[in-house]
Design an enzyme around this catalytic site. Sequence first.
Site, PDB file in Angstrom:
ATOM      1  N   ILE A 268       0.834  -1.194   0.000  1.00 19.49           N
ATOM      2  CA  ILE A 268       0.000   0.000   0.000  1.00 19.49           C
ATOM      3  C   ILE A 268       0.871   1.247   0.000  1.00 19.49           C
ATOM      4  CG2 ILE A 268      -1.700   1.318   1.314  1.00 19.49           C
ATOM      5  CD1 ILE A 268      -2.823  -1.329   2.331  1.00 19.49           C
ATOM      6  N   CYS A 269       0.639   2.124  -0.982  1.00 23.14           N
ATOM      7  CA  CYS A 269       1.345   3.400  -1.119  1.00 23.14           C
ATOM      8  C   CYS A 269       2.860   3.140  -1.160  1.00 23.14           C
ATOM      9  CB  CYS A 269       0.934   4.348   0.006  1.00 23.14           C
ATOM     10  SG  CYS A 269       1.450   6.063  -0.261  1.00 23.14           S
ATOM     11  N   GLN A 270       3.625   3.768  -0.264  1.00 23.32           N
ATOM     12  CA  GLN A 270       5.060   3.523  -0.225  1.00 23.32           C
ATOM     13  C   GLN A 270       5.354   2.039   0.004  1.00 23.32           C
ATOM     14  OE1 GLN A 270       7.105   4.864   3.298  1.00 23.32           O
ATOM     15  NE2 GLN A 270       8.920   5.467   2.129  1.00 23.32           N
TER      16      GLN A 270
ATOM     17  N   GLY B  50       3.731  -0.278  -1.297  1.00 18.67           N
ATOM     18  CA  GLY B  50       3.638  -0.894  -2.614  1.00 18.67           C
ATOM     19  C   GLY B  50       4.949  -0.805  -3.364  1.00 18.67           C
TER      20      GLY B  50
END
Length: 361
Positions: A87-89, A91
């Site tokens: 998720i986000c960073q 990811g």
Amino acid sequence: RTAGNPVPVLIVYALVNRPYMTDLQENRSTVRGLMEQGLDVYLIDWGYPDRSDRYVTLDDYINEWIRRCLQVVARRHRVPKINLLGICQGGAFSLCYAAIHPQTVQNLVTMVTPVDFHTADNMLSKWTRAMDVDLLVDTLGNVPGDLMNWCYLTLKPFRLNLQKYVGLLDIIDDKAEVENFLRMEKWIFDSPDQAGEAFRQFIRDFYQGNKLVKGGLEIGGRKVDLKRITCPVLNIFAEQDHLVPPSASRPMGKLVGTKDYTELAFKGGHIGIYVSGRSQREVPPAIRRSMELWAGCIAGALSENDYRAKLFAAGFTDVGVEVTRVYGGEDARVFLAGQGFDDSVAGAVDGKFVSAFIRAR
């Protein structure tokens, strides 16, 4: 809860803010949604870095801690590979991990994950590219979470610092709505400090160097080549995301090595993708489907000759089959274990099933 998937999911969250956003409350929970879809879910809690973490690096986060967490989960479930949800960073970290250790990842799912950090509509990236990150880290050591949070809030200063508090007056007599508001406020301002050296590396190599796109990225001396990611990839991005605009996430499809790549465009923003009613209905089922697609394909698979015959019978000519992936016994063992098959059956399908592009006129 639906029938269980034998392959568990490990969620890798960002270092910024806290991972309980994925399980904010009973009716706003990505974790709960995935569990109701029959998935066993694990989540990495990065905690709150202090001065002793000043020299923690991206190598520590990716090649040590993510790797160890994945090994523990795989060992507990007695599977050789597990599913990774970044998720986000987190990811971006998951992409790096899957590129360095591709043999340990069954399926990769990324949510609101930046890949191209130099897109024209990425305001945060424009600010960050002009930063003297060496001066910042050498002066502060760890980067204060409050400073990071202030940067995010000033991306939309009137909406995030004024409008939402004016809007609070409209719901002030609704106890449930006020509690929802306060839960979100608590999460927004619960911002851990950033380990200095890891922050320096992330800003320099990702935001400033854009090395996921341009190449040359190394984590702990290991080259990160996204073409090494050959497992199925589901990339979920938010259409109204002001932190990770779709243009920053979509290039992933051309960079990873797999041809089993799928995108899901979510109608919402960076936070709504976890907590909105729409996200609860759409996102967990999409993730489950991406992880179970292989077993469904096996159930309805045809031999190549039968497939060609059916296309010819339908009037097609010049049939071409381009194999994109050959599935081995290890793949079969992981998926078929949850369908009532034993190891002998899984071994019998070793190398017998493929994914392919079919072209015909």
